[in-house]
Design a protein around this motif. Structure first.
Motif, PDB file in Angstrom:
ATOM      1  N   ILE A 101     -35.268 -15.421  -1.733  1.00  0.00           N
ATOM      2  CA  ILE A 101     -36.533 -14.768  -2.057  1.00  0.00           C
ATOM      3  C   ILE A 101     -36.639 -14.710  -3.583  1.00  0.00           C
ATOM      4  CG2 ILE A 101     -37.886 -12.657  -1.915  1.00  0.00           C
ATOM      5  CD1 ILE A 101     -36.503 -12.015   0.673  1.00  0.00           C
ATOM      6  N   HIS A 102     -37.631 -15.361  -4.131  1.00  0.00           N
ATOM      7  CA  HIS A 102     -37.817 -15.384  -5.580  1.00  0.00           C
ATOM      8  C   HIS A 102     -38.677 -14.183  -5.972  1.00  0.00           C
ATOM      9  CE1 HIS A 102     -35.903 -19.316  -6.107  1.00  0.00           C
ATOM     10  NE2 HIS A 102     -36.466 -19.613  -4.942  1.00  0.00           N
ATOM     11  N   CYS A 103     -38.012 -13.038  -6.037  1.00  0.00           N
ATOM     12  CA  CYS A 103     -38.668 -11.757  -6.303  1.00  0.00           C
ATOM     13  C   CYS A 103     -38.145 -11.253  -7.643  1.00  0.00           C
ATOM     14  CB  CYS A 103     -38.349 -10.776  -5.172  1.00  0.00           C
ATOM     15  SG  CYS A 103     -39.216  -9.204  -5.270  1.00  0.00           S
ATOM     16  N   ALA A 104     -38.943 -11.401  -8.678  1.00  0.00           N
ATOM     17  CA  ALA A 104     -38.521 -11.016 -10.024  1.00  0.00           C
ATOM     18  C   ALA A 104     -38.606  -9.503 -10.198  1.00  0.00           C
ATOM     19  CB  ALA A 104     -39.395 -11.721 -11.051  1.00  0.00           C
ATOM     20  N   HIS A 105     -38.073  -9.018 -11.323  1.00  0.00           N
ATOM     21  CA  HIS A 105     -38.148  -7.604 -11.641  1.00  0.00           C
ATOM     22  C   HIS A 105     -39.598  -7.117 -11.540  1.00  0.00           C
ATOM     23  CE1 HIS A 105     -34.262  -8.624 -13.221  1.00  0.00           C
ATOM     24  NE2 HIS A 105     -34.015  -7.395 -13.644  1.00  0.00           N
ATOM     25  N   GLY A 106     -39.783  -6.034 -10.810  1.00  0.00           N
ATOM     26  CA  GLY A 106     -41.105  -5.453 -10.674  1.00  0.00           C
ATOM     27  C   GLY A 106     -41.922  -6.001  -9.526  1.00  0.00           C
ATOM     28  N   ALA A 126     -38.924  -1.401 -13.653  1.00  0.00           N
ATOM     29  CA  ALA A 126     -40.328  -1.573 -13.276  1.00  0.00           C
ATOM     30  C   ALA A 126     -41.017  -0.238 -13.030  1.00  0.00           C
ATOM     31  CB  ALA A 126     -40.435  -2.455 -12.035  1.00  0.00           C
ATOM     32  N   LEU A 127     -40.251   0.777 -12.677  1.00  0.00           N
ATOM     33  CA  LEU A 127     -40.766   2.139 -12.500  1.00  0.00           C
ATOM     34  C   LEU A 127     -39.898   3.103 -13.274  1.00  0.00           C
ATOM     35  CD1 LEU A 127     -41.449   2.485  -8.637  1.00  0.00           C
ATOM     36  CD2 LEU A 127     -43.138   2.157 -10.439  1.00  0.00           C
ATOM     37  N   ASP A 128     -40.500   4.177 -13.752  1.00  0.00           N
ATOM     38  CA  ASP A 128     -39.716   5.272 -14.301  1.00  0.00           C
ATOM     39  C   ASP A 128     -39.324   6.203 -13.155  1.00  0.00           C
ATOM     40  OD1 ASP A 128     -38.778   6.662 -16.831  1.00  0.00           O
ATOM     41  OD2 ASP A 128     -39.881   8.266 -15.845  1.00  0.00           O
ATOM     42  N   VAL A 129     -38.291   6.972 -13.339  1.00  0.00           N
ATOM     43  CA  VAL A 129     -37.832   7.875 -12.292  1.00  0.00           C
ATOM     44  C   VAL A 129     -38.937   8.850 -11.867  1.00  0.00           C
ATOM     45  CG1 VAL A 129     -36.822   9.523 -13.932  1.00  0.00           C
ATOM     46  CG2 VAL A 129     -35.933   9.378 -11.593  1.00  0.00           C
ATOM     47  N   HIS A 130     -39.825   9.214 -12.777  1.00  0.00           N
ATOM     48  CA  HIS A 130     -40.904  10.145 -12.465  1.00  0.00           C
ATOM     49  C   HIS A 130     -42.019   9.491 -11.640  1.00  0.00           C
ATOM     50  CE1 HIS A 130     -39.105  13.128 -15.049  1.00  0.00           C
ATOM     51  NE2 HIS A 130     -39.094  12.282 -16.054  1.00  0.00           N
ATOM     52  N   ALA A 145     -40.938  10.096  18.173  1.00  0.00           N
ATOM     53  CA  ALA A 145     -42.207   9.410  18.384  1.00  0.00           C
ATOM     54  C   ALA A 145     -42.018   7.912  18.314  1.00  0.00           C
ATOM     55  CB  ALA A 145     -43.197   9.868  17.319  1.00  0.00           C
ATOM     56  N   PRO A 146     -42.726   7.150  19.137  1.00  0.00           N
ATOM     57  CA  PRO A 146     -42.608   5.695  19.082  1.00  0.00           C
ATOM     58  C   PRO A 146     -43.225   5.149  17.803  1.00  0.00           C
ATOM     59  CG  PRO A 146     -44.381   6.317  20.550  1.00  0.00           C
ATOM     60  CD  PRO A 146     -43.691   7.588  20.156  1.00  0.00           C
ATOM     61  N   ALA A 147     -42.678   4.002  17.356  1.00  0.00           N
ATOM     62  CA  ALA A 147     -43.231   3.325  16.192  1.00  0.00           C
ATOM     63  C   ALA A 147     -44.128   2.193  16.666  1.00  0.00           C
ATOM     64  CB  ALA A 147     -42.102   2.772  15.332  1.00  0.00           C
ATOM     65  N   ASP A 148     -45.119   1.816  15.855  1.00  0.00           N
ATOM     66  CA  ASP A 148     -45.899   0.647  16.224  1.00  0.00           C
ATOM     67  C   ASP A 148     -46.066  -0.260  15.019  1.00  0.00           C
ATOM     68  OD1 ASP A 148     -48.915   2.640  16.683  1.00  0.00           O
ATOM     69  OD2 ASP A 148     -47.647   2.330  14.957  1.00  0.00           O
ATOM     70  N   GLY A 149     -47.240  -0.442  14.464  1.00  0.00           N
ATOM     71  CA  GLY A 149     -47.558  -1.486  13.516  1.00  0.00           C
ATOM     72  C   GLY A 149     -46.489  -1.853  12.505  1.00  0.00           C
ATOM     73  N   TRP A 150     -45.776  -0.860  11.947  1.00  0.00           N
ATOM     74  CA  TRP A 150     -44.817  -1.112  10.875  1.00  0.00           C
ATOM     75  C   TRP A 150     -43.442  -1.505  11.385  1.00  0.00           C
ATOM     76  CZ3 TRP A 150     -41.159   2.342  12.201  1.00  0.00           C
ATOM     77  CH2 TRP A 150     -41.568   3.544  12.800  1.00  0.00           C
ATOM     78  N   ALA A 151     -43.205  -1.519  12.695  1.00  0.00           N
ATOM     79  CA  ALA A 151     -41.848  -1.567  13.228  1.00  0.00           C
ATOM     80  C   ALA A 151     -41.097  -2.846  12.890  1.00  0.00           C
ATOM     81  CB  ALA A 151     -41.876  -1.371  14.745  1.00  0.00           C
ATOM     82  N   ASP A 152     -41.799  -3.926  12.578  1.00  0.00           N
ATOM     83  CA  ASP A 152     -41.132  -5.197  12.328  1.00  0.00           C
ATOM     84  C   ASP A 152     -41.239  -5.663  10.881  1.00  0.00           C
ATOM     85  OD1 ASP A 152     -40.142  -5.693  14.945  1.00  0.00           O
ATOM     86  OD2 ASP A 152     -42.156  -6.233  15.582  1.00  0.00           O
ATOM     87  N   THR A 153     -41.570  -4.770   9.958  1.00  0.00           N
ATOM     88  CA  THR A 153     -41.683  -5.180   8.563  1.00  0.00           C
ATOM     89  C   THR A 153     -40.991  -4.187   7.637  1.00  0.00           C
ATOM     90  OG1 THR A 153     -43.828  -4.054   8.313  1.00  0.00           O
ATOM     91  CG2 THR A 153     -43.872  -6.403   8.903  1.00  0.00           C
ATOM     92  N   LEU A 154     -40.431  -4.722   6.578  1.00  0.00           N
ATOM     93  CA  LEU A 154     -39.763  -3.930   5.550  1.00  0.00           C
ATOM     94  C   LEU A 154     -40.320  -4.348   4.204  1.00  0.00           C
ATOM     95  CD1 LEU A 154     -37.398  -1.992   4.716  1.00  0.00           C
ATOM     96  CD2 LEU A 154     -35.979  -4.051   4.518  1.00  0.00           C
ATOM     97  N   ASP A 155     -40.806  -3.376   3.432  1.00  0.00           N
ATOM     98  CA  ASP A 155     -41.293  -3.645   2.080  1.00  0.00           C
ATOM     99  C   ASP A 155     -40.166  -3.400   1.085  1.00  0.00           C
ATOM    100  OD1 ASP A 155     -44.058  -4.374   2.436  1.00  0.00           O
ATOM    101  OD2 ASP A 155     -44.396  -2.328   3.108  1.00  0.00           O
ATOM    102  N   VAL A 156     -39.963  -4.370   0.200  1.00  0.00           N
ATOM    103  CA  VAL A 156     -38.884  -4.336  -0.783  1.00  0.00           C
ATOM    104  C   VAL A 156     -39.502  -4.412  -2.173  1.00  0.00           C
ATOM    105  CG1 VAL A 156     -36.817  -5.509  -1.613  1.00  0.00           C
ATOM    106  CG2 VAL A 156     -37.344  -5.510   0.841  1.00  0.00           C
ATOM    107  N   HIS A 157     -39.243  -3.407  -3.018  1.00  0.00           N
ATOM    108  CA  HIS A 157     -39.737  -3.385  -4.392  1.00  0.00           C
ATOM    109  C   HIS A 157     -38.528  -3.427  -5.319  1.00  0.00           C
ATOM    110  CE1 HIS A 157     -42.428  -1.257  -7.635  1.00  0.00           C
ATOM    111  NE2 HIS A 157     -42.082  -2.489  -7.971  1.00  0.00           N
ATOM    112  N   PHE A 158     -38.367  -4.539  -6.038  1.00  0.00           N
ATOM    113  CA  PHE A 158     -37.226  -4.722  -6.939  1.00  0.00           C
ATOM    114  C   PHE A 158     -37.557  -4.079  -8.281  1.00  0.00           C
ATOM    115  CE2 PHE A 158     -34.637  -8.105  -9.435  1.00  0.00           C
ATOM    116  CZ  PHE A 158     -33.621  -7.196  -9.644  1.00  0.00           C
TER     117      PHE A 158
END
Length: 296
Positions: A273-278, A69-73, A13-26
Motif C-alpha cells: 500500500i503506497h500510503c505516504a505520511h498523512g 500529519a496530526l497534532d495530539v490535540h 448490537a450487530p454491526a452492518d455497513g462498516w463491518a468489512d472495512t478498516l480505515d487507516v490514517h498514517f
C-alpha cells in the motif's frame, strides 16, 4: 465508554455497513490511526515536531526530520492505544502530557508498569506474548494479541533496550468472528521466533511493518532495514503490506525505496500500500479488492 475484557466474545448490537472495512490514517513514524466502525485506535503515539529530539535512553537522542500529519490535540476520541514498546519515538513527551489518561493502553508488561506508576495512565494493560485483550464499542470489537518481537540481535544489547511486542488486531462485530486481521510488527528484527506467528494466525489482511534500519552508535541495527522487512513479509505472506517507521528520525538509515525494491524482487510488490505520511487507506475484507488511498 469502551471496556476491556479477557473474553473474545461478548453479546452486543450487530454491526452492518462498516463491518468489512478498516480505515487507516498514517500520521507518521509508527503512529497510525485505525477506525473500524465506531471503534478508533491509535498505535505508538509520536507527536514530536520537526527538529525536536526523541530520547532513546542512555543519553542517546535522535532528531525528528518530519512533521506528524496530526497534532495530539487534533486526535478524535480514542477507544484504545496499542504501544509496541517504551521508546521516545513511540511514546514521547507530548503523548505523555496531552493524551487522555483514561484511554486504555495495551502494551508490554515493562511499559505498563512505568505508564501506570510514573505517568498515571491507570488503564494500562501489560500483555505477555500470546496473551489477548478485547475492546468493545457500540457493536464493534477488536481483540489485541501480543506477539513476539526482538529489538536487537545481540543478547547483551537486548538487555539495554526496552522489551518490544508485535501485535495482531482482530476486528469484527461484537460476539462474532473476526472480519479483518491487522499485524503490527513493532520494532523487531527478523528472527526464527517470528515464524510462530503464522501457526497462531495463518493469515492477515494487512501487515504494518516498522522499517528504517535504525542504527545506533557502534553500528548496531535495531529495526528492520529494507531486506529484512521484505523477508518478514515473505515469511508471513499478508494480503497487503503498509510500510511505516522510515525517514522520520536521523537514526533511520534505510530508505523506503530499499524496502520497495526488495519486495518487488521477491514478488510482493503488488501487495504494498503506497500510503505516504498523512494519507489514508481503506482496507476491505474482500480479498479481490484493491485498497483505496487518499490524502489527509
Amino acid at each position: 465508554m469502551p471496556r476491556a475484557t479477557d473474553s473474545r466474545t461478548d453479546a452486543g448490537a450487530p454491526a452492518d455497513g462498516w463491518a468489512d472495512t478498516l480505515d487507516v490514517h498514517f500520521i507518521g513514524n509508527a503512529t497510525v490511526l485505525l477506525t473500524y466502525g465506531p471503534l478508533t485506535l491509535l498505535t505508538d503515539p509520536n507527536f514530536l515536531h520537526r527538529g525536536q529530539y526523541a530520547y532513546l535512553g542512555y543519553g542517546l537522542l535522535s532528531r525528528r526530520v518530519t512533521e506528524p500529519a496530526l497534532d495530539v490535540h487534533e486526535l478524535p476520541r480514542l477507544d484504545g492505544i496499542v504501544l509496541s514498546h517504551l521508546h521516545g519515538d513511540h511514546w514521547d513527551r507530548r503523548a505523555r502530557r496531552h493524551l487522555d489518561h483514561t484511554v486504555p493502553i495495551l502494551t508490554t508488561p515493562h511499559a505498563a508498569r512505568r505508564l501506570k506508576v510514573l505517568h498515571r495512565f491507570a488503564r494500562t494493560a501489560g500483555l505477555r506474548t500470546w496473551k489477548s485483550l478485547t475492546l468493545h464499542r457500540d457493536g464493534a470489537q477488536v481483540t489485541v494479541t501480543a506477539l513476539p518481537g526482538r529489538h536487537a540481535g545481540h543478547a547483551a544489547l537486548r538487555r539495554l533496550l526496552p522489551p518490544v511486542m508485535g501485535s495482531m488486531l482482530e476486528f469484527g462485530p461484537t460476539g462474532g468472528p473476526p472480519r479483518l486481521r491487522l499485524y503490527i510488527s513493532g520494532d523487531t528484527l527478523v528472527y526464527d521466533g517470528l515464524d510462530e506467528i503464522t501457526r497462531h494466525f495463518p493469515t492477515a489482511d494487512l501487515a504494518v511493518l516498522h522499517l528504517g534500519g535504525t542504527r545506533l552508535p557502534g553500528g548496531f541495527v535495531v529495526t528492520m532495514d529494507g531486506p529484512q522487512g521484505a523477508e518478514l513479509a515473505r515469511r508471513l505472506r499478508p494480503r497487503l503490506i503498509l510500510p511505516v517507521h522510515y525517514g522520520d528520525y536521523t537514526v533511520m538509515r534505510s530508505p523506503l525505496s530499499e524496502f520497495l525494491a526488495e519486495a518487488e524482487k521477491i514478488g510482493l510488490g503488488n501487495r504494498i500500500i503506497h500510503c505516504a505520511h498523512g494519507e489514508r487507506a481503506r482496507i476491505s475484507a474482500e480479498a479481490g479488492l484493491t485498497p483505496s488511498v487518499r490524502g489527509g
